[in-house]
Design an enzyme around this catalytic site. Structure first.
Site, PDB file in Angstrom:
ATOM      1  N   TRP A   1      20.317   5.673 -11.989  1.00 19.93           N
ATOM      2  CA  TRP A   1      19.226   4.781 -11.555  1.00 19.93           C
ATOM      3  C   TRP A   1      17.918   5.548 -11.410  1.00 19.93           C
ATOM      4  O   TRP A   1      16.847   4.955 -11.348  1.00 19.93           O
ATOM      5  CB  TRP A   1      19.577   4.065 -10.254  1.00 19.93           C
TER       6      TRP A   1
ATOM      7  N   HIS B   1      11.531  16.614  -1.821  1.00 19.91           N
ATOM      8  CA  HIS B   1      12.820  17.057  -1.278  1.00 19.91           C
ATOM      9  C   HIS B   1      13.985  16.538  -2.122  1.00 19.91           C
ATOM     10  O   HIS B   1      15.113  16.951  -1.927  1.00 19.91           O
ATOM     11  CB  HIS B   1      12.977  16.686   0.203  1.00 19.91           C
ATOM     12  N   HIS B   2      13.673  15.639  -3.069  1.00 14.81           N
ATOM     13  CA  HIS B   2      14.702  15.236  -4.036  1.00 14.81           C
ATOM     14  C   HIS B   2      14.794  16.236  -5.179  1.00 14.81           C
ATOM     15  O   HIS B   2      15.604  16.076  -6.077  1.00 14.81           O
ATOM     16  CB  HIS B   2      14.369  13.863  -4.610  1.00 14.81           C
TER      17      HIS B   2
ATOM     18  N   HIS C   1      10.553   7.864  -3.034  1.00 15.45           N
ATOM     19  CA  HIS C   1      10.812   8.071  -1.619  1.00 15.45           C
ATOM     20  C   HIS C   1      10.264   6.957  -0.739  1.00 15.45           C
ATOM     21  O   HIS C   1      10.992   6.426   0.092  1.00 15.45           O
ATOM     22  CB  HIS C   1      10.414   9.447  -1.105  1.00 15.45           C
TER      23      HIS C   1
ATOM     24  N   SER D   1      15.515  -4.584  15.446  1.00 16.72           N
ATOM     25  CA  SER D   1      14.667  -4.586  16.648  1.00 16.72           C
ATOM     26  C   SER D   1      14.467  -5.987  17.203  1.00 16.72           C
ATOM     27  O   SER D   1      14.015  -6.152  18.329  1.00 16.72           O
ATOM     28  CB  SER D   1      13.291  -3.984  16.335  1.00 16.72           C
TER      29      SER D   1
ATOM     30  N   THR E   1      12.002   8.603  13.276  1.00 19.80           N
ATOM     31  CA  THR E   1      13.253   7.870  13.065  1.00 19.80           C
ATOM     32  C   THR E   1      14.133   7.992  14.301  1.00 19.80           C
ATOM     33  O   THR E   1      14.749   7.017  14.747  1.00 19.80           O
ATOM     34  CB  THR E   1      13.982   8.410  11.825  1.00 19.80           C
TER      35      THR E   1
ATOM     36  N   SER F   1       6.955  -8.710  -9.654  1.00 19.61           N
ATOM     37  CA  SER F   1       7.462  -9.626  -8.630  1.00 19.61           C
ATOM     38  C   SER F   1       7.301  -9.026  -7.239  1.00 19.61           C
ATOM     39  O   SER F   1       6.841  -9.695  -6.311  1.00 19.61           O
ATOM     40  CB  SER F   1       8.928  -9.928  -8.923  1.00 19.61           C
ATOM     41  N   SER F   2       7.648  -7.740  -7.099  1.00 13.87           N
ATOM     42  CA  SER F   2       7.538  -7.106  -5.782  1.00 13.87           C
ATOM     43  C   SER F   2       6.097  -7.038  -5.316  1.00 13.87           C
ATOM     44  O   SER F   2       5.798  -7.281  -4.147  1.00 13.87           O
ATOM     45  CB  SER F   2       8.079  -5.679  -5.831  1.00 13.87           C
TER      46      SER F   2
ATOM     47  N   LYS G   1      13.087   5.687  17.078  1.00 13.89           N
ATOM     48  CA  LYS G   1      13.571   4.310  16.927  1.00 13.89           C
ATOM     49  C   LYS G   1      14.984   4.170  17.489  1.00 13.89           C
ATOM     50  O   LYS G   1      15.281   3.229  18.228  1.00 13.89           O
ATOM     51  CB  LYS G   1      13.551   3.913  15.459  1.00 13.89           C
TER      52      LYS G   1
ATOM     53  N   ARG H   1      28.009  14.479  -8.342  1.00 12.14           N
ATOM     54  CA  ARG H   1      27.966  13.026  -8.470  1.00 12.14           C
ATOM     55  C   ARG H   1      27.927  12.651  -9.943  1.00 12.14           C
ATOM     56  O   ARG H   1      27.721  13.486 -10.808  1.00 12.14           O
ATOM     57  CB  ARG H   1      26.756  12.473  -7.718  1.00 12.14           C
TER      58      ARG H   1
ATOM     59  N   HIS I   1      24.841  -0.262 -11.502  1.00  9.53           N
ATOM     60  CA  HIS I   1      25.147  -0.479 -10.084  1.00  9.53           C
ATOM     61  C   HIS I   1      23.937  -0.115  -9.230  1.00  9.53           C
ATOM     62  O   HIS I   1      23.501  -0.901  -8.387  1.00  9.53           O
ATOM     63  CB  HIS I   1      26.366   0.348  -9.676  1.00  9.53           C
TER      64      HIS I   1
ATOM     65  N   TYR J   1      12.079   3.855   2.014  1.00 10.74           N
ATOM     66  CA  TYR J   1      11.645   3.271   3.285  1.00 10.74           C
ATOM     67  C   TYR J   1      11.359   1.792   3.141  1.00 10.74           C
ATOM     68  O   TYR J   1      11.488   1.035   4.108  1.00 10.74           O
ATOM     69  CB  TYR J   1      10.443   4.049   3.833  1.00 10.74           C
TER      70      TYR J   1
ATOM     71  N   ASP K   1       3.376 -22.253   5.986  1.00  6.19           N
ATOM     72  CA  ASP K   1       3.998 -21.767   4.761  1.00  6.19           C
ATOM     73  C   ASP K   1       3.444 -20.381   4.484  1.00  6.19           C
ATOM     74  O   ASP K   1       2.649 -19.851   5.263  1.00  6.19           O
ATOM     75  CB  ASP K   1       3.704 -22.719   3.581  1.00  6.19           C
TER      76      ASP K   1
ATOM     77  N   GLU L   1      10.013   4.054  -1.658  1.00  7.28           N
ATOM     78  CA  GLU L   1      10.951   2.977  -1.978  1.00  7.28           C
ATOM     79  C   GLU L   1      12.144   2.987  -1.014  1.00  7.28           C
ATOM     80  O   GLU L   1      12.617   1.943  -0.572  1.00  7.28           O
ATOM     81  CB  GLU L   1      11.429   3.139  -3.422  1.00  7.28           C
TER      82      GLU L   1
END
Lengths: 371, 544, 57
Positions: free
Chosen positions: B156, B317-318, B268, B283, B343, B184-185, B346, B465, B91, B272, B120, B270
């Site tokens: 994950w 921080h993870h 991290h 926006s 943040t 790909s990314s 915004k 979790r 998932h 963002y 293009d 990622e």
């Protein structure tokens, strides 16, 4: 459901503290550190609530007041540096104000010096092993909830999944240093009421400490995904008065010495089978299944396993030293000689494996001494 | 009406260049399947990305439904823990790498050239290649479900050594598939950067670009910076598993914590990568339906840059409970708290854009507004998680699950849906069905909150979790969450219905489908013909 | 020089005036901003590290 709704209403009406502390919120806990953490948590929570009320208030005011259906005409402004600087500075100030007490608490949490007692906590798939350093007392703590409760065949107890065969016993009012490590994957030892959560990492020893203020039973769980039975390795701590703790420790030391004596005598096959079945049930059955059928390819079957049955030395070596690069751990430090001999005997004689061999604890003890 | 609209770029659009040409008139390439396999057209590739992402969204969603069905009640009813772990893992992987990221790339493919007046993407063949890597990667990943030993089951975040020494044999396939998705990314990011930097229509400077283009430019740089780190860490896993190295194996002198540092140094930014384009979409949408220029455009761009820079400084921080030294804990707590500031800027800017506007609530606006509110709630829990001592209690509980789902589902996913509703008239020439869209919106909002809000309580009360079974005191929260999840899941079928109906027909949309919209895409006809801006439009940057 | 530093600071802070930004983009050179950005990024890391190590004493 009903409880949820009533408590939800209580939360909405702005009641805090005692109402929320009951199964809805972080527990206040029974240590000074847990109280500090709880108060940090509530402080930052209320800061968020206030910011939220202001921000969402402004937003919903705008949404209602400036709808085009009410004839609102768009103004034409698009920047205001002073306002922007102000609303950047205010959060910074709030954060600095928040960081100061958080730093202080963190420093307290990191000061594990001058402990009265050291307990080594070792995570294993999927149980905890506790050893009281310098006291020759060590034991493993396994889930006590029966599998039939999990599968729904019998009714679930009050402490479903949060009960163990042997809890960790700690004294209150003494500083206990907890040293965490792991034999296999990363686990995390967590008891919410003690506000201790620390990863148990293989190859590392992490430090944490706790000074419990009130006697009682405190329950927690492994918090880091550690494989299949991650949900089934609870932590239970029984905190007792220091005198009771000293008595308990002395009793355990005595019992350990008694067990040591049993190593040297000759054991009967039946005796070993009985003990072995017990050990197998708590330690081995979660992977190799209660009927020895395993779950290949990760966990091979033991019933009818020819390689194992033909060569007792290979069997003993596998159990004692594990298989490196696989999920099979070494049990040399987890189980004592009697338990090892018993479980190996059991595996060689259960589920249609009928070698008739009794592996003697004395032989295993000798092997352990040699290596 | 037009008098109080902000001045907008006037682009000269010639009907001869772009309009009036039906696809079959000028499409001389292959037809049928080969047309899609070989296409180099940014609009077609954009559609492919979006369709792929939607199908992954449903596959990942089905996995989530399995998880929620098992967690509906305490006890093990439907699946065994092994399979449960495979479901949570798949998932997460599918949603992050298969649904959210490709959706943003799809939107970028469609809209970046249209918003900057380019014919293009800069590298059309590369574009085709980077898309077609994805179906291969995810077919490989999904095929692990039927392999002996099952699919990846280590979450994950695939922490070693659970994902190396103790992993199922299919892990090697998982690594290969992640490599392909990563390539790909990176290729997609290179293409987007090349397009934005080189193909802006004459007269359009960087500071004239829409915020969607800006946020994607910054996101693309983040992708190029961190995807190689992911590739590195999974290659180290590959070596540990198959070639006997010991990068993460303590028994061989390796370091399991090193894995987490490397993973989160990728992980991290990622996070963002998955939210900055969402900021860009919101926006663009909010000013359109507030009929008022975005407040603090400059600050928005600078705040995006600021978030991107800070995102490299907060990874640990993870890992607050992994046993970091005190100084490291403090460093990462302070830097994480700092990230709340841009943040916050915004959110304040969006709200000030609404203030004294002239608001209407079409479907894209509904989703954008829900994004602002619910993303901010996710931001609040993020702020709480930043407080390192408190994180010792929050870490690895459902509180964290609630937090990141708030920023990813009503955050990233709602922004994607807002973008789809916003640009559907441009893509199909029809407005999405209003009533159906509103149903979709309200059911989604209720479903999402019913699903994720109780998770905060479950986590605070002590539920870890990634567990397939839980203690009895968490039963009520989980039941509500599961009901909400089924509701949210089923209501996404409405989304498919809206999109399909919109493709097939509906109220005709003019070139400028929303009266407050002001970017260049609204100067080409709706539906946008296959080839647009073959002659660069004239762009008069009169708005600054 | 000072102008570049101020603009990069504004980027870190997240607030910038439209006119200043206009100026940056019309007169500034990208390479200056990138170099200044990297240096000040390092300075920020060092600053936070310094504060953290002082606080940890």
């Amino acid at each position: 459901m009903r409880r949820v709704w009533t408590a939800g209403l209580a939360a909405c009406s702005g009641l805090s503290g005692s109402v929320l502390a009951n199964g809805w919120n972080m527990p206040v806990g029974v240590t000074d550190v847990s109280r500090e953490i709880h108060s940090l948590h509530m402080t930052i929570f209320w800061i968020c609530v206030v910011i939220g009320v202001v921000v969402f208030g402004a937003m919903f005011y705008s949404l209602f007041r400036y709808r085009r259906s009410r004839g609102a005409k768009a103004a034409n402004f698009h920047e205001h540096t002073t306002v922007e600087v102000i609303w950047t500075l205010i959060p910074i100030l709030i954060l600095v104000a928040m960081a100061i007490p958080a730093t202080a608490t963190l420093k307290t949490m990191y000061d594990a010096s001058e402990a009265d007692l050291d307990v080594m906590v070792t995570g294993q798939q999927w149980r905890w092993r506790y050893s009281y350093l310098g006291e020759d007392v060590a034991f493993t703590s396994n889930l006590a909830t029966s599998r039939s409760q999990v599968s729904g065949e019998s009714a679930k107890d009050e402490n479903y999944l949060l009960e163990v065969d042997e809890p960790l016993v700690l004294p209150v009012d003494r500083k206990v240093r907890l040293l965490m490590t792991s034999d296999d994957v990363i686990h995390s030892w967590w008891v919410p009421d003690l506000a201790v959560k620390q990863d148990a990492v293989p190859g590392f020893v992490n430090e944490n400490w706790v000074r419990i203020n009130e006697p009682g039973i405190y329950r927690g769980q492994c918090a880091e995904l550690c494989g299949r039975d991650h949900a089934f390795m609870p932590v239970v701590v029984r905190a007792v008065e220091p005198e009771r703790f000293d008595e308990w420790l002395a009793e355990r030391k005595e019992a350990a010495a008694q067990a040591e004596l049993g190593v040297d005598r000759e054991w009967e096959l039946d005796e070993l089978m009985e003990r072995g079945e017990q050990v197998y049930g708590t330690i081995c059955a979660s992977c190799h299944q209660p009927d020895g059928s395993g779950s290949p390819p990760a966990f091979p079957a033991l019933a009818g396993n020819q390689a194992m049955l033909e060569d007792p030395d290979y069997h003993i070596d596998t159990v004692v030293n594990g298989v490196s690069g696989s999920a099979m751990p070494a049990f040399r430090s987890t189980l004592n000689a009697v338990e090892l001999a018993a479980v190996i005997t059991y595996e060689r004689n259960a589920w249609g494996n009928e070698t008739g061999e009794a592996i003697q604890p004395a032989d295993i003890a000798e092997l352990l001494d040699e290596q | 009406m037009a008098s109080h609209l902000p001045p907008r770029p006037t682009a000269q659009h010639s009907q001869a260049d772009a309009g009036g040409m039906a696809a079959d008139e000028h499409h001389h390439g292959p037809r049928g399947l080969k047309r899609w396999l070989l296409t180099t057209n940014h609009k077609e590739i954009g559609s492919l990305y979006l369709i792929f992402s939607l199908s992954m969204f449903f596959i990942g969603g089905i996995f989530a439904m399995v998880v929620r069905a098992e967690l509906f009640q305490p006890g093990l009813q439907l699946v065994q823990p092994e399979f449960f772990n495979q479901m949570t893992t798949m998932h997460g992987l599918i949603m992050v790498f298969g649904a959210v990221m490709p959706a943003f790339v799809g939107l970028a493919n469609w809209m970046v050239p249209l918003q900057i007046g380019a014919p293009d993407m800069a590298l059309p063949r590369l574009n085709n290649f980077s898309f077609w890597l994805l179906p291969v990667a995810f077919a490989l990943l999904l095929s692990t479900l039927v392999m002996p030993g099952g699919a990846p089951d280590f979450g994950w975040t695939f922490y070693a050594p659970l994902s190396t020494t103790y992993a199922p044999p299919s892990t090697t396939f998982f690594i290969f598939s992640l490599h392909l998705a990563g390539i790909s990314s990176i290729l997609g990011a290179i293409n987007i950067i090349a397009t934005i930097l080189n193909l802006r229509t004459p007269g359009m400077r960087m500071m004239d670009m829409s915020l969607f283009v800006w946020t994607w430019l910054i996101t693309a740089f983040l992708l190029i910076a961190v995807m190689p780190v992911l590739a590195g860490v999974i290659t180290m896993m590959l070596l540990d598993i198959n070639f006997g190295t010991s990068f993460f194996n303590a028994a061989g002198g390796g370091d399991p914590v090193l894995f987490q540092h490397l993973f989160w140094f990728f992980g991290h930014p990622e996070v963002y990568i998955m939210i900055l384009p969402a900021f860009g979409i919101v926006s663009v949408i909010i000013p359109t339906f507030a009929r008022k220029r975005l407040f603090g455009y400059a600050s928005m761009v600078y705040a995006t840059a600021s978030i991107a820079i800070l995102s490299f400084l907060v990874w640990a921080h993870h890992m607050f409970v992994v046993g970091l030294p005190l100084v490291a804990e403090l460093f990462f707590m302070y830097s994480t708290m700092l990230i709340a500031v841009p943040t916050g800027v915004k959110v304040f800017n969006w709200i000030t854009t609404l203030f004294r506007g002239s608001l209407t609530f079409e479907p894209p606006m509904l989703f954008a507004l829900a994004f602002v509110v619910l993303f901010t709630i996710g931001g609040f829990s993020g702020l709480m998680l930043a407080i390192s001592p408190a994180d010792f209690q929050y870490h690895d509980t459902y509180f964290v699950v609630a937090h990141f789902h708030y920023v990813l589902v009503p955050g990233a996913v709602f922004a994607i849906m807002a973008g789809v509703y916003y640009w559907l008239p441009k893509w199909t020439g029809h407005y999405p069905h209003t009533r159906l869209s509103q149903w979709h919106f309200w059911l989604s909002v209720i479903g999402v909150n019913l699903t994720f809000f109780p998770m905060h309580f479950a986590g605070l009360a002590g539920m870890p979790r990634r567990i397939p079974d839980y203690a009895l005191q968490f039963a009520d929260f989980n039941m509500i969450t599961s009901i909400g999840a089924f509701m949210f899941g089923i209501s996404q079928l409405l989304f498919v219905a809206v999109v399909v109906l919109c493709v097939r027909g509906g109220e005709k949309a003019p070139a400028k489908a929303w009266d407050g919209a002001e970017d260049l895409e609204w100067t080409v006809p709706s539906p946008a013909p296959l080839h647009t801006f073959e002659t660069p439009p004239r762009f008069e940057p009169d708005r600054h | 020089m000072w102008r570049v530093i101020k603009s990069v600071l504004a980027a870190f802070f997240g607030v910038q005036k439209e006119s200043r930004r206009h100026e940056d983009f019309s007169r500034g050179r990208a390479s200056h901003f990138i170099i200044a950005g990297i240096l000040m990024g390092l300075a920020l890391v060092l600053l936070i590290a310094l504060v953290a190590s002082l606080a940890a004493r």
